[in-house]
Scaffold this active site. Structure first.
Site, PDB file in Angstrom:
ATOM      1  N   VAL A 297       0.837  -1.206   0.000  1.00 23.88           N
ATOM      2  CA  VAL A 297       0.000   0.000   0.000  1.00 23.88           C
ATOM      3  C   VAL A 297       0.869   1.253   0.000  1.00 23.88           C
ATOM      4  CG1 VAL A 297      -1.703   1.296   1.336  1.00 23.88           C
ATOM      5  CG2 VAL A 297      -1.943  -1.172   1.073  1.00 23.88           C
ATOM      6  N   ALA A 298       2.021   1.205   0.685  1.00 24.28           N
ATOM      7  CA  ALA A 298       2.922   2.351   0.710  1.00 24.28           C
ATOM      8  C   ALA A 298       3.519   2.622  -0.657  1.00 24.28           C
ATOM      9  CB  ALA A 298       4.032   2.113   1.731  1.00 24.28           C
ATOM     10  N   ILE A 300       2.186   1.766  -3.646  1.00 24.15           N
ATOM     11  CA  ILE A 300       1.191   2.086  -4.676  1.00 24.15           C
ATOM     12  C   ILE A 300       0.625   3.487  -4.432  1.00 24.15           C
ATOM     13  CG2 ILE A 300      -1.057   1.463  -5.629  1.00 24.15           C
ATOM     14  CD1 ILE A 300      -0.483  -1.408  -4.778  1.00 24.15           C
ATOM     15  N   ASP A 344     -10.059  16.975 -42.934  1.00 23.51           N
ATOM     16  CA  ASP A 344     -10.892  17.041 -44.123  1.00 23.51           C
ATOM     17  C   ASP A 344     -11.056  18.512 -44.508  1.00 23.51           C
ATOM     18  OD1 ASP A 344     -12.723  15.964 -46.095  1.00 23.51           O
ATOM     19  OD2 ASP A 344     -14.306  16.875 -44.901  1.00 23.51           O
ATOM     20  N   ASP A 672     -16.135  15.324 -41.164  1.00 20.90           N
ATOM     21  CA  ASP A 672     -17.574  15.446 -40.921  1.00 20.90           C
ATOM     22  C   ASP A 672     -18.403  14.503 -41.770  1.00 20.90           C
ATOM     23  OD1 ASP A 672     -17.129  16.598 -43.349  1.00 20.90           O
ATOM     24  OD2 ASP A 672     -18.101  18.499 -42.904  1.00 20.90           O
ATOM     25  N   ASP A 676     -15.287  10.020 -44.028  1.00 20.52           N
ATOM     26  CA  ASP A 676     -14.215  10.246 -43.048  1.00 20.52           C
ATOM     27  C   ASP A 676     -14.231   9.234 -41.917  1.00 20.52           C
ATOM     28  OD1 ASP A 676     -13.381  12.606 -44.360  1.00 20.52           O
ATOM     29  OD2 ASP A 676     -14.952  13.741 -43.364  1.00 20.52           O
ATOM     30  N   ASN A 765      -1.952   8.790   1.743  1.00 25.46           N
ATOM     31  CA  ASN A 765      -1.974   8.805   0.276  1.00 25.46           C
ATOM     32  C   ASN A 765      -3.209   9.482  -0.293  1.00 25.46           C
ATOM     33  OD1 ASN A 765       0.479   7.590  -0.091  1.00 25.46           O
ATOM     34  ND2 ASN A 765      -0.346   5.536  -0.422  1.00 25.46           N
ATOM     35  N   THR A 768      -4.628  13.194   2.853  1.00 23.69           N
ATOM     36  CA  THR A 768      -3.754  14.362   3.004  1.00 23.69           C
ATOM     37  C   THR A 768      -3.003  14.689   1.712  1.00 23.69           C
ATOM     38  OG1 THR A 768      -1.962  13.004   3.885  1.00 23.69           O
ATOM     39  CG2 THR A 768      -3.491  13.951   5.457  1.00 23.69           C
TER      40      THR A 768
END
Length: 948
Positions: A297-298, A300, A344, A672, A676, A765, A768
Site C-alpha cells: 500500500v505504501a 502504490i 478534411d 464530418d 471520413d 496517500n 492528506t
C-alpha cells in the site's frame, strides 16, 4: 445473382431491371415489396455496438494499479478476519474498507463522466427519419426510407435526400451533392445515359445515386439496387467496425505500463519482506502478511487513478465549454501528443458554402464582401468604393445570375442562411442580393418563356424571358471557355458594342488571373432578340413530369445562344472557415503538422492550403490515383512531405492514417462526412464535426466539435498538453511522497519497530496527499507549452532523471520519518513508546508532503522567485489537508482506529520542523540544477514564469 446484389454502374439498365423483376412505369406491387422486406431486412444500418452500462462500469477497474489495490484489500480483509474477533470492527477491517471505497470512488467518477459524454453526444445525433417518393402499384406514394427494397422505383428532385443506392433511369438536369461520401464540394452532374467503367471511383459514377447524398438540382427516376448494409454507405460502416477496434490512447498505454512496473516493485518488496519474516520465524504469519500489505500500500500511489480521473474529467468539462465533447476520458489528453492532424477540407477547413468573391464586368474588377449565403455584404470597386448604384454592365450581370437560377435561399430558426438547391446557384442569388437586386425584385418584370437547363455537354444554362419593354431577352451563364467563343458583342458603360480583339484579350487575362487564384469562374452573357411579334410561341417549358412519351422535356434551341453579348465573369470559392488560418499557424508553432485530406480536386485543395498556411516550400500533393499506385513502403517514405491528399477514397484515407502511424506519429483525424468515418476510427483520436457532420462520423469519433470550429481543435491541443503535464506533475509528487512512505515502512520492518498500518498509509496517500495532488493537476495551461514540440510517446511517463529525483525525495522524507523513532530527547517523542513513535511518524509523513507540494510548482525556479509565492488553489488544498489530518489526532473516537495519541506542543513543533525540512532539501537540488549540475529538472512540473 440475387435481387439484393449491388449491380455495377457499367451494367445495362435492361439487365438490371430484368434481374430485379421491376417494371419502371408501375413499380413493385405492395405484396412483392413486403416479401422482399422480410427477406432482405429494413433499409437501415445497424446501430454501432455499445457496451452495456455494467460493462462500462467494470471497465473502470481494468487498470493494474486498481487491480493491485483490490488484491491488497482482499489480503487486508483476510488479515482482519484472522485478528482478535473481540476488537473494534473499524480497527480490524478499516484497511480493507478504505481500499474498497477508494477503488469504488474511482470507478464511479470515471463511469459518470463517460456517461455524461455519451448523453451529450446522443443529443447531437437526434435526426428525423427520411422519407422517399416511390412507385408502388402504378402510384407514387410517400414511404419511410427504411421500407425501401431492391427493385423499388424512386422519384427524386431538388431538395431530396437520396434514401438508397439506385441506378438512374431518367434524368433532367440532375445533380447531387456528395461531399459527405466523397469530400467533393461541387455538385456532381448525373446522367442516366452515361456509361461508367466498373472500376470508376465513387465520385465519377454519374449514372448512380448513393444514400448519404442530396439532390441539389433537377429531377430523376431511379431503381433501387442496394439497401442497408449493401449500400456504399453500408460498406463504409464495415470499414469503420474493422478500423482501430483495439486501439488505446498514448496516456492509457503509459499508465498501463507504469502501473505494471509499480505492481512488480510492490510484489518483489512484499515477497521479500514476507519471506524474511517467515525465515526468522519469530512472528505469526498474519502479522507478516499485514506488514507485506502495508509495504504494498505504501508503494502504490492509491490516489493516482482517482486524481487522474478527476483531472481528465475537469479537462473534459473545460473543453465542453469550448464546444468539444469528449466521449472517453483518456482521449482528452491525446491531442496534446498529436504530431499530425489530418483534416478534411470541405466543411472543416472550409465552410461548404460557395461564395462569390470576384467580379469582372465592363472592363472593371470588383470584390465581393461577406461569406456564405448570408445576403448581407457589398460589391466593392477596385478603388474601394461600395457599389450602391451598380453600373449598367454590373446591373445586367446581377439580373442574369438571379434570373438564370433555380436555387432558393432560406433562413433557419437560428437565423442562419442556407441554400435550397445547387450551392453554386445559391451563391449567385446571394451575389444579386448583395448588389441590391434580389431575385424577387427582378422576377415581376421578366416572364419566363423558355429554359435550356445546364448539362455536361453544353456546360451552360440559358433562359428566354419577356421583359417589361416587351423584348425577348436571352440570359446565359456557363463555363467561360465555352461561352466566350459564342460572344460577338461587349456590354460597356456606354452601351452595347462589337467585341474587339483587345476586349477579348482583357477577358482572357482576367479569366487566367481568377483561375490562378483557384476560383471557379463562370461567364455571363445576354442577347436582346427584339420586340415580340404577334403569333410567336412564347409557351414556357413543358411540364417536367416523367412520361414515357417525353424523352426530351425541353427543346434545345441552340440558335438562341449565338451572337451573345459578353456581360462579365464571376469567380467563386468555398471559403475557409473564420479563424482556421490562425489555428493552422498555432499548430505550426506547436510543431504539429496539419495535413489536408480531401475528395476535392488537387489544384483547388492546394489553393486552399496556400491560403490557410498549410502549404510550405518543398511540400507535396498526392491524388488518390497516384496514391493507389504506391506500395505501403513507398507511401511511408513520401508521407512526411505531403501536405495535401486530393481526390482520395475512404480506403485511401485509412492508408494515409496508417502510414503516418507507422512512421511513429500520433495521428488526429478531423472530418464530418461518412467517408471520413473509417479514418476517424483508425486514428489515435478522431474528431468529428457536431453541427454539420454526419451521425456515422460522430459515432466513429472520440471527440465531437459541437460548433464545427477548427480553432477548437487547437484549444484541445493546448488543453491536452496541459493535462499531460499536470498528470506528470502530480505523479511525481505522489510517487516521491510514496517513496518516503516506502522507505519508512521497509526500514522500520527490518529494524523491528512497528511499521505504519495500511489504514495510516491510505489516509496519507488519499486524504492528506490527494488534495495537493489535485491542485497541482488542475493548473491552467502554460503559454510556453504551445511553442514546444509534442512529447514523444516512446518515452515513459517519467524519465530516468525523474526517477532519481523520486529516490532523492523518498530517502530524505523517509529519513525524517525514521528519525521520529529515535529522537534523542528524554521527554516528548523520545520518551514515548514505540506505538506512540509510530503515531509521530504517521503525522510527519502526512505533513511533509504538504510542504513538498510547494516545491513542485516549478521545475527549477526557487519558491521565492515565483509569482505568486503560493498559488491560491494549492494553498487552500494544503490547509484543508492539514486540517483533515488533525481530525485523526484530535478526535478521541478516531484515535484507536488510526493508533494516534494527543501530542504536546513541543512534539508538534519538532514534527513541523522535520516536515518542512523537505523544502530546503529540494530547493538545494534546484539550485544545483540552475548552476548547471544535474541537467534536467527534478520533476516533470510546469515551466512557470520565474520573473521576479
Amino acid at each position: 445473382m440475387s435481387a439484393t446484389s449491388t449491380p455495377g454502374s457499367d451494367e445495362p439498365v435492361d439487365k438490371i431491371l430484368e434481374r430485379l423483376s421491376c417494371d419502371p412505369a408501375r413499380g413493385l406491387t405492395q405484396a412483392e415489396a413486403r416479401a422482399r422486406l422480410e427477406r432482405d431486412g429494413r433499409n437501415e444500418l445497424p446501430p454501432p455496438p455499445k457496451p452495456s452500462a455494467l460493462k462500462r462500469f467494470f471497465n473502470q477497474f481494468a487498470n493494474p494499479i486498481v487491480l493491485t489495490l483490490l488484491a491488497a484489500a482482499v489480503i487486508a480483509l483476510i488479515n482482519g478476519a484472522t485478528q482478535d474477533k473481540t476488537g473494534p470492527f473499524l480497527v480490524r477491517f478499516g484497511d480493507a474498507i478504505a481500499i474498497f471505497l477508494i477503488v469504488a470512488l474511482n470507478a464511479v467518477l470515471g463511469y459518470y463522466q463517460e456517461q455524461r459524454a455519451e448523453a451529450a453526444l446522443d443529443a447531437l445525433q437526434k435526426m428525423q427519419t427520411p422519407s422517399a417518393r416511390v412507385r408502388r402499384d402504378d402510384k407514387v406514394v410517400m414511404l419511410s426510407a427504411a421500407e425501401l427494397v431492391a427493385g423499388d422505383v424512386l422519384e427524386v428532385e431538388a431538395g431530396d435526400a437520396v434514401p438508397a443506392d439506385a441506378r438512374l433511369l431518367q434524368t433532367i438536369n440532375l445533380a447531387t451533392e456528395e461531399s459527405a461520401l466523397t469530400g467533393e464540394s461541387v455538385p456532381v452532374g448525373k446522367d442516366a445515359r452515361e456509361q461508367v467503367p466498373a472500376d470508376a471511383p465513387l465520385g465519377d459514377r454519374a449514372n448512380m445515386l448513393f444514400v448519404g447524398s442530396n439532390v441539389v438540382r433537377g429531377k430523376g427516376r431511379a431503381v433501387v439496387v442496394a439497401t442497408g448494409t449493401r449500400t456504399e454507405l453500408g460498406k463504409l460502416s464495415e470499414l469503420i467496425r474493422g478500423a482501430g477496434g483495439d486501439r488505446t490512447t498514448p496516456l492509457e498505454a503509459k499508465l498501463d505500463q507504469f502501473g505494471k512496473r509499480i505492481l512488480l516493485v510492490c510484489l518483489a518488496l512484499s515477497v521479500l519482506l514476507f519471506a524474511r519474516g517467515m525465515w526468522k520465524g519469530d512472528r505469526h504469519w498474519h502479522e507478516l502478511l499485514l506488514e507485506a500489505v502495508s509495504l504494498a500500500v505504501a508503494a502504490i500511489p492509491e490516489g493516482l487513478p482517482a486524481i487522474t480521473t478527476i483531472t481528465l474529467a475537469l479537462g473534459m468539462q473545460r473543453m465542453a465549454k469550448r464546444g468539444a465533447i469528449v466521449r472517453k476520458l483518456a482521449a482528452v489528453e491525446t491531442l496534446g501528443a498529436a504530431t499530425v492532424i489530418c483534416s478534411d477540407k470541405t466543411g472543416t477547413l472550409t465552410q461548404n458554402e460557395m461564395t462569390v468573391t470576384k467580379i469582372y464586368s465592363g472592363r472593371r474588377s470588383y470584390k465581393v464582401t461577406g461569406v456564405g449565403y448570408d445576403p448581407r455584404g457589398s460589391i466593392v470597386g477596385d478603388d474601394g468604393d461600395i457599389m450602391d448604384t451598380p453600373s449598367k454592365p454590373l446591373r445586367h450581370l446581377l439580373q442574369i445570375v438571379a434570373l438564370c437560377n433555380n436555387a432558393e435561399l432560406d433562413i433557419d430558426d437560428e437565423g442562419s442562411w442556407r441554400a435550397v438547391g445547387d450551392p453554386t446557384e445559391a451563391a449567385l442569388l446571394t451575389l444579386s442580393a448583395k448588389g441590391g437586386l434580389p431575385k424577387e425584385s427582378i422576377l415581376p418584370s421578366h416572364q419566363l418563356l423558355k429554359e435550356l437547363p445546364f448539362d455536361s455537354d453544353r456546360k451552360r444554362m440559358t433562359i428566354l424571358t419577356l421583359d417589361a419593354k416587351g423584348r425577348e431577352v436571352v440570359h446565359t451563364k456557363g463555363s467561360a471557355d465555352v461561352l466566350l467563343p459564342l460572344c460577338t458583342h461587349f456590354d460597356d458603360e456606354d452601351g452595347l458594342r462589337e467585341m474587339t480583339a483587345e476586349d477579348r484579350e482583357c477577358i482572357v487575362k482576367e479569366l487566367e488571373r481568377m483561375s490562378s487564384q483557384q476560383l471557379r469562374v463562370l461567364a455571363v452573357a445576354r442577347r436582346i432578340l427584339g420586340t415580340r411579334h404577334d403569333g410567336q410561341d412564347g409557351t414556357a417549358a413543358t411540364d417536367p413530369s416523367f412520361k414515357d412519351s417525353e424523352p426530351e422535356l425541353v427543346p434545345k434551341v441552340l440558335d438562341l445562344e449565338q451572337g451573345l453579348t459578353f456581360v462579365g465573369l464571376v469567380g467563386m470559392i468555398d471559403p475557409p472557415r473564420a479563424g482556421v488560418k490562425e489555428a493552422v499557424a498555432a499548430c505550426a508553432t506547436a510543431q504539429v503538422r496539419a495535413v489536408m485530406i480531401t475528395g476535392d480536386h488537387k489544384l483547388t485543395a492546394i489553393a486552399i492550403a496556400r491560403e490557410l498556411g498549410l502549404w510550405e516550400e518543398g511540400a507535396l500533393a498526392l491524388t488518390g490515383a497516384e496514391l493507389e499506385k504506391m506500395s505501403p513502403e513507398e507511401l511511408e517514405k513520401r508521407v512526411e512531405h505531403v501536405r495535401v491528399f486530393a481526390r482520395v477514397t475512404a480506403e485511401q484515407k485509412l492508408r494515409i492514417v496508417r502510414a503516418f502511424k507507422n512512421r511513429g506519429h500520433v495521428v488526429a483525424m478531423t472530418g464530418d462526412g461518412v467517408n471520413d468515418a473509417p479514418a476517424l476510427r483508425e486514428a489515435h483520436i478522431g474528431v468529428a464535426m457536431g453541427k454539420n457532420g454526419t451521425d456515422v462520423a460522430r459515432q466513429a469519433a472520440d471527440m465531437v466539435i459541437a460548433d464545427d470550429n477548427f480553432a477548437t481543435i487547437v484549444e484541445a491541443v493546448r488543453e491536452g498538453r496541459a493535462i499531460y503535464r499536470n498528470i506528470q506533475k502530480f505523479i511525481f509528487f505522489l510517487l516521491s511522497a510514496n517513496a518516503g512512505l516506502l522507505v519508512t515502512v521497509f526500514v522500520a520492518s527490518f529494524l523491528d519497530v512497528p511499521p505504519l498500518t495500511p489504514l495510516m498509509i491510505l489516509w496519507i496517500n488519499l486524504v492528506t496527499n490527494g488534495l495537493p495532488a489535485l491542485a497541482l493537476g488542475v493548473d491552467p495551461p502554460d503559454p510556453t507549452q504551445m511553442s514546444e514540440p509534442p512529447r514523444k510517446t516512446t518515452t515513459g511517463l517519467l524519465t530516468a532523471r525523474e526517477y532519481l529525483g523520486i529516490i532523492y525525495v523518498g530517502l530524505f522524507m523517509g529519513g525524517m520519518g525514521l528519525l521520529t523513532y529515535f529522537w534523542p530527547f528524554e521527554h516528548g517523542i523520545g520518551g514515548a513508546s514505540r506505538m506512540e513513535e509510530r503515531a509521530a511518524a504517521f503525522s510527519l509523513l502526512a505533513l511533509s508532503p504538504l510542504f513538498h507540494a510547494l516545491s513542485c510548482r516549478s521545475a527549477t525556479a526557487s519558491i521565492a522567485a515565483l509569482k505568486p509565492k503560493i498559488a491560491g488553489p494549492l494553498a487552500l488544498a494544503i490547509l484543508l489537508s492539514g486540517a483533515i489530518h488533525l481530525v485523526s489526532v484530535f478526535i478521541p473516537a478516531l484515535r484507536p482506529v488510526f493508533r494516534t495519541y494527543l501530542m504536546t506542543g513541543e512534539e508538534w513543533l519538532i514534527l513541523l520542523l522535520l516536515s518542512a525540512s523537505i523544502v530546503p532539501g529540494v530547493e538545494l537540488m534546484k539550485l544545483l540544477q540552475r548552476v548547471g549540475i544535474g541537467g534536467r529538472s527534478l520533476g516533470p512540473v510546469s515551466r512557470r514564469s520565474t520573473e521576479s
